[in-house]
Design a protein around this motif. Structure first.
Motif, mmCIF file in Angstrom:
data_model
loop_
_atom_site.group_PDB
_atom_site.id
_atom_site.type_symbol
_atom_site.label_atom_id
_atom_site.label_comp_id
_atom_site.label_asym_id
_atom_site.label_seq_id
_atom_site.Cartn_x
_atom_site.Cartn_y
_atom_site.Cartn_z
ATOM 1 N N LEU A 48 20.398 -42.310 -25.459
ATOM 2 C CA LEU A 48 19.429 -43.105 -26.214
ATOM 3 C C LEU A 48 19.772 -43.201 -27.690
ATOM 4 O O LEU A 48 19.323 -44.117 -28.372
ATOM 5 N N GLY A 49 20.545 -42.249 -28.203
ATOM 6 C CA GLY A 49 20.850 -42.195 -29.617
ATOM 7 C C GLY A 49 21.060 -40.747 -30.025
ATOM 8 O O GLY A 49 21.347 -39.887 -29.188
ATOM 9 N N VAL A 50 20.888 -40.460 -31.322
ATOM 10 C CA VAL A 50 21.087 -39.114 -31.844
ATOM 11 C C VAL A 50 19.746 -38.516 -32.244
ATOM 12 O O VAL A 50 19.076 -39.041 -33.147
ATOM 13 N N ILE A 51 19.353 -37.456 -31.592
ATOM 14 C CA ILE A 51 18.137 -36.749 -31.982
ATOM 15 C C ILE A 51 18.394 -36.059 -33.317
ATOM 16 O O ILE A 51 19.404 -35.371 -33.489
ATOM 17 N N SER A 52 17.488 -36.238 -34.275
ATOM 18 C CA SER A 52 17.688 -35.640 -35.604
ATOM 19 C C SER A 52 16.680 -34.541 -35.911
ATOM 20 O O SER A 52 16.977 -33.649 -36.712
ATOM 21 N N GLN A 53 15.509 -34.581 -35.308
ATOM 22 C CA GLN A 53 14.503 -33.538 -35.514
ATOM 23 C C GLN A 53 13.683 -33.367 -34.243
ATOM 24 O O GLN A 53 13.410 -34.345 -33.536
ATOM 25 N N VAL A 54 13.275 -32.128 -33.980
ATOM 26 C CA VAL A 54 12.435 -31.829 -32.820
ATOM 27 C C VAL A 54 11.314 -30.893 -33.265
ATOM 28 O O VAL A 54 11.579 -29.878 -33.920
ATOM 29 N N THR A 55 10.087 -31.228 -32.907
ATOM 30 C CA THR A 55 8.939 -30.347 -33.162
ATOM 31 C C THR A 55 8.433 -29.816 -31.834
ATOM 32 O O THR A 55 8.138 -30.595 -30.915
ATOM 33 N N LEU A 56 8.340 -28.493 -31.746
ATOM 34 C CA LEU A 56 7.930 -27.823 -30.512
ATOM 35 C C LEU A 56 6.603 -27.110 -30.703
ATOM 36 O O LEU A 56 6.347 -26.510 -31.751
ATOM 37 N N GLN A 57 5.778 -27.162 -29.683
ATOM 38 C CA GLN A 57 4.525 -26.397 -29.663
ATOM 39 C C GLN A 57 4.821 -24.980 -29.185
ATOM 40 O O GLN A 57 5.413 -24.781 -28.124
ATOM 41 N N LEU A 58 4.427 -23.995 -29.977
ATOM 42 C CA LEU A 58 4.694 -22.596 -29.651
ATOM 43 C C LEU A 58 3.416 -21.880 -29.252
ATOM 44 O O LEU A 58 2.334 -22.471 -29.214
ATOM 45 N N GLN A 59 3.546 -20.603 -28.952
ATOM 46 C CA GLN A 59 2.431 -19.743 -28.591
ATOM 47 C C GLN A 59 2.498 -18.472 -29.421
ATOM 48 O O GLN A 59 3.549 -18.138 -29.976
ATOM 49 N N PRO A 60 1.394 -17.722 -29.514
ATOM 50 C CA PRO A 60 1.477 -16.423 -30.192
ATOM 51 C C PRO A 60 2.458 -15.510 -29.467
ATOM 52 O O PRO A 60 2.569 -15.553 -28.239
ATOM 53 N N MET A 61 3.168 -14.673 -30.220
ATOM 54 C CA MET A 61 4.109 -13.730 -29.620
ATOM 55 C C MET A 61 3.365 -12.820 -28.638
ATOM 56 O O MET A 61 2.224 -12.455 -28.845
ATOM 57 N N PHE A 62 4.047 -12.438 -27.573
ATOM 58 C CA PHE A 62 3.439 -11.590 -26.551
ATOM 59 C C PHE A 62 4.484 -10.669 -25.968
ATOM 60 O O PHE A 62 5.688 -10.811 -26.207
ATOM 61 N N LYS A 63 4.018 -9.693 -25.220
ATOM 62 C CA LYS A 63 4.916 -8.768 -24.534
ATOM 63 C C LYS A 63 4.985 -9.092 -23.048
ATOM 64 O O LYS A 63 4.068 -9.699 -22.485
ATOM 65 N N ARG A 64 6.089 -8.664 -22.438
ATOM 66 C CA ARG A 64 6.299 -8.844 -21.008
ATOM 67 C C ARG A 64 6.653 -7.510 -20.368
ATOM 68 O O ARG A 64 7.173 -6.602 -21.027
ATOM 69 N N SER A 65 6.403 -7.435 -19.090
ATOM 70 C CA SER A 65 6.770 -6.256 -18.295
ATOM 71 C C SER A 65 7.621 -6.724 -17.126
ATOM 72 O O SER A 65 7.201 -7.579 -16.341
ATOM 73 N N ILE A 66 8.839 -6.167 -17.018
ATOM 74 C CA ILE A 66 9.790 -6.608 -15.995
ATOM 75 C C ILE A 66 10.145 -5.453 -15.064
ATOM 76 O O ILE A 66 10.488 -4.355 -15.514
ATOM 77 N N THR A 67 10.075 -5.724 -13.767
ATOM 78 C CA THR A 67 10.598 -4.826 -12.736
ATOM 79 C C THR A 67 11.470 -5.656 -11.803
ATOM 80 O O THR A 67 11.036 -6.711 -11.317
ATOM 81 N N LEU A 68 12.687 -5.198 -11.581
ATOM 82 C CA LEU A 68 13.588 -5.860 -10.633
ATOM 83 C C LEU A 68 13.586 -5.047 -9.350
ATOM 84 O O LEU A 68 14.037 -3.901 -9.332
ATOM 85 N N LEU A 69 13.072 -5.654 -8.297
ATOM 86 C CA LEU A 69 12.847 -4.953 -7.033
ATOM 87 C C LEU A 69 13.765 -5.509 -5.953
ATOM 88 O O LEU A 69 13.709 -6.696 -5.626
ATOM 89 N N GLU A 70 14.608 -4.652 -5.382
ATOM 90 C CA GLU A 70 15.522 -5.061 -4.323
ATOM 91 C C GLU A 70 14.865 -4.855 -2.966
ATOM 92 O O GLU A 70 14.339 -3.782 -2.672
ATOM 93 N N LYS A 71 14.911 -5.903 -2.111
ATOM 94 C CA LYS A 71 14.302 -5.836 -0.785
ATOM 95 C C LYS A 71 15.222 -6.517 0.228
ATOM 96 O O LYS A 71 16.123 -7.278 -0.132
ATOM 97 N N ASN A 72 14.952 -6.271 1.492
ATOM 98 C CA ASN A 72 15.622 -6.988 2.567
ATOM 99 C C ASN A 72 15.179 -8.443 2.550
ATOM 100 O O ASN A 72 14.050 -8.766 2.158
#
Length: 542
Positions: free
Chosen positions: A139-163
C-alpha cells in the motif's frame, strides 16, 4: 520499491524489488518512539522499531502490549506487513499486534500535481485502516503507528508435559482456559507440552525471565560443522547417532538441547539415519525440559514451576540479536552470513472448529510412520498458537489455531528429504481439506495456491490497494501472484515439488532418479506427494 528492516526479512519474497531498477527503502534509522501517553495508555512509534524496543519502551512507562510474536527481532512495520501474532483467544481487541493499532500514518504515491507523495492518517473506524493493518507492504510506506496498550501486569507460566492421547479434544478447549496458552506437540514421542500461562496479581512474588533456548547465540564454527557434516555424509545408512562426538562441544544439557538438533540432525538427514534422528529428538526434548526451555525464576536459574514475572520479561525473546561483535564467531543459528541452520518453515492456521479433525488425520499418519516425525521433533515439534478473529482484511476471519512446523532443508534444491511425503501430506491436508490459511511471512509457494480466495474481505483490500498505489509501485511479482493479480504462484518444472514450488502431478516433479515418485497421500488421497519407493516396495527399477 520495497521497504526493508534492520535485522531480517520474511521467508517468501515480500521484500524483493522488481527487476533491475527496483529500490529498497531502509527503516534502520526510522526506529524512534514519538510519543507515550500514559493516561491514554498509547505509544506512537516509527515502523523500523524492533519489537524488543517496543516492549521495553512500553514497560518503562508501566505499560504493556499483551500479545506479541515470540521472536523479538521483528519490526513494527514487518509485524503489520505479515500479520505476526502471539497466542491467545482472550483478547477483546484481538490477539495479533495489528489489532492494537488505533492510528497509522502511511505515505502513498500520487502524481506530480500532488507532489508525488501523499501522507494519509488512518484512525479506528476508518475502513482503510483495516487494509493497512496487514498490508503485505503493497500500500505504501508506513511512517508512524499508534498502539493501544494496557497497564503492566505479571504472568505465571507452567510448562506441563503430557501424553498426546487426548490432544485432539484438548486443543479446542485449552485456549479458552488460559489467556496465553499454547501447545507444542512432539508426535514421534506421543508427547505434548501444554503452556499454562495466565495473568496474576502484581503482588505475586517472582521476577522470571524467558530466554528461549533456540533464540540464543551459537558458535558459528559449531554451526558450520553441522552443515559440513550434512553435506559430506552421502552414503545411505551411515549412522552418527545421538551422542556428542566432538568432545567438549556438547558441554552442558542446554548446549545439547540448543545445538544438538543442528549437529546430529543434519548429518542424520543426509545419511537417512532415521533411528539416530529419533534418538536425538528424544534426548533434545528431555534436556530442554530439564532446562525449562529457557525459563528462569530470577533471570539466572530455574528452580521450579510456576515461573512468575512481568509480562515484558516473559512474552518474547531473542538474545542472539545481542551476539558479541566478534567477527561472527557467534550468531543467531540461522544467520545467512554464516554457514548455519537452513530450514523450511510451514505455518498454517486452521479454524478452531476443525482442529480436532485435522489432528486426528495427522495422528493417522503418525500411526503409519511415527519415525517420519522425528525430524520435526528435532526442531520445535508442532507449535500450536491461538489467534482470534480480526477486522483486518487480510487477518483471520475467525478464531484459529496456527500450526507451526520447522524442518530440514537441503541447500541442493534437487535433494529430497527423508519422509518428504509425510510433511507434504500434512501441508495439503491443512490447506485443502481443512481450508487452512498460510502465514503471509512464512511457507513455500504451494501454500499460497488459492489462499487469497479464502479471505472474505480480499476484494476490499484490493480496492484500497488500487486506490493507494494504482501503478503498483510497491508491488512485486510475488505479491501480484499471492494476491492473484497475475498467475505464476506455482513454478512447474523438474524437481519443483522438493522445494514446494509446486504440488507434484508427474514423477519428474519429485526426484525419480533418487527413488522419489509422485503418488497419492496415505490418509488424504487427494494429496499428491513425493514418495520414496525402495526395492522393498516392489518397485521395478528395470
Amino acid at each position: 520499491m520495497k521497504v526493508a528492516t534492520s535485522t531480517s526479512h520474511s521467508i517468501p519474497k515480500l521484500i524483493c524489488p522488481e527487476g533491475e531498477n527496483g529500490l529498497i527503502i531502509s527503516t534502520k534509522d526510522l526506529n524512534r518512539t514519538l510519543n507515550i501517553d500514559k493516561s491514554a495508555m498509547t505509544i506512537t512509534v516509527e515502523p523500523g522499531m524492533l519489537l524488543r524496543q517496543l516492549i521495553n519502551e512500553s514497560a518503562m512507562a508501566g505499560l504493556a502490549i499483551p500479545y506479541v510474536p515470540y521472536w523479538w527481532g521483528v519490526t513494527v512495520g514487518g509485524i503489520l506487513g505479515t500479520g505476526a501474532h502471539g497466542s491467545s483467544l482472550w483478547g477483546e481487541s484481538g490477539s495479533a499486534v495489528h489489532d492494537f493499532v488505533i492510528q497509522l500514518r502511511i505515505v502513498t504515491p500520487v502524481g506530480p500535481d500532488e507532489g508525488y507523495a501523499k501522507v494519509r492518517t488512518l484512525q479506528n473506524g476508518d475502513p482503510e485502516l483495516d487494509a493497512a493493518r496487514v498490508s503485505l507492504g503493497v500500500l505504501g510506506v508506513i511512517s508512524q503507528v499508534t498502539l493501544q496498550l494496557q497497564p503492566m501486569f505479571k504472568r505465571s507460566i507452567t510448562l506441563l508435559e503430557k501424553n498426546d492421547s487426548d490432544l485432539a479434544d484438548q486443543v479446542s478447549t485449552f485456549g479458552r482456559q488460559h489467556e496465553f496458552a499454547d501447545l507444542t506437540w512432539y508426535p514421534s514421542q506421543s508427547k505434548v507440552v501444554y503452556r499454562i500461562d495466565d495473568r496474576v496479581s502484581s503482588g505475586t512474588p517472582g521476577n522470571g525471565v524467558y530466554d528461549f533456548a533456540a533464540f540464543r547465540s551459537a558458535p558459528s564454527q559449531y554451526l558450520a560443522m553441522a552443515r559440513s557434516l550434512e553435506e559430506s555424509q552421502e552414503s545411505r545408512g551411515t549412522s552418527v547417532g545421538g551422542e556428542c562426538v566432538t568432545g567438549s562441544v556438547c558441554t552442558s544439557p542446554m548446549e545439547m538441547a540448543a545445538y544438538g538438533l543442528t549437529r546430529n540432525g543434519e548429518s542424520q538427514e543426509s545419511t537417512s539415519d532415521v533411528v539416530g534422528k529419533c534418538v536425538t529428538a528424544a534426548q533434545t526434548l528431555s534436556q530442554l525440559a530439564v532446562a525449562a526451555y529457557g525459563l528462569t525464576n530470577d533471570g539466572m536459574a530455574f528452580n521450579g514451576y510456576p515461573v512468575v514475572g512481568y509480562n515484558n520479561q516473559l512474552q518474547s525473546s531473542g538474545t542472539c540479536l545481542d551476539s558479541l561483535e566478534d567477527a561472527l564467531a557467534t550468531s543467531c543459528p540461522w544467520d545467512p552470513r554464516i554457514k548455519g541452520l537452513y530450514f523450511f518453515y510451514t505455518a498454517i492456521s486452521i479454524s478452531l472448529s476443525k482442529t480436532k479433525d485435522f489432528i486426528e488425520d495427522v495422528k493417522k499418519l503418525v500411526a503409519l510412520q511415527p519415525e517420519a516425525f522425528c525430524g520435526l521433533d528435532l526442531y520445535i515439534g508442532i507449535l500450536m498458537r491461538y489467534v482470534t478473529a480480526s477486522t483486518a482484511y487480510l487477518g483471520k476471519d475467525e478464531d484459529v489455531v496456527e500450526f507451526d512446523m520447522i524442518y530440514y532443508r537441503s541447500k541442493d534444491p534437487k535433494s529430497p528429504r527423508i519422509y518428504q511425503d509425510i510433511l507434504e501430506e500434512i501441508e495439503q491436508i491443512a490447506l485443502f481439506k481443512y481450508g487452512g490459511l498460510p502465514h503471509w511471512g512464512k511457507n513455500k509457494n504451494m501454500a499460497f495456491i488459492g489462499a487469497i480466495k479464502k479471505y472474505k474481505s480480499a476484494s476490499e483490500f484490493l480496492k484500497v490497494k488500487r486506490l493507494y498505489d494504482p501503478l503498483g509501485l510497491f508491488s512485486n511479482e510475488w505479491t501480484d501472484q499471492i494476491l492473484e493479480v497475475k498467475d505464476g504462484i506455482s513454478i512447474v518444472k523438474e524437481n519443483c515439488a522438493l522445494e514446494g514450488l509446486c504440488i507434484c502431478s508427474e514423477d519428474v516433479h519429485c526426484a525419480p532418479q533418487k527413488g522419489y515418485f509422485c503418488r497419492p497421500g496415505k490418509v488424504y488421497q487427494e494429496a499428491r506427494v513425493c514418495v520414496h519407493l525402495s526395492y522393498e516396495d516392489g518397485y521395478d527399477w528395470s
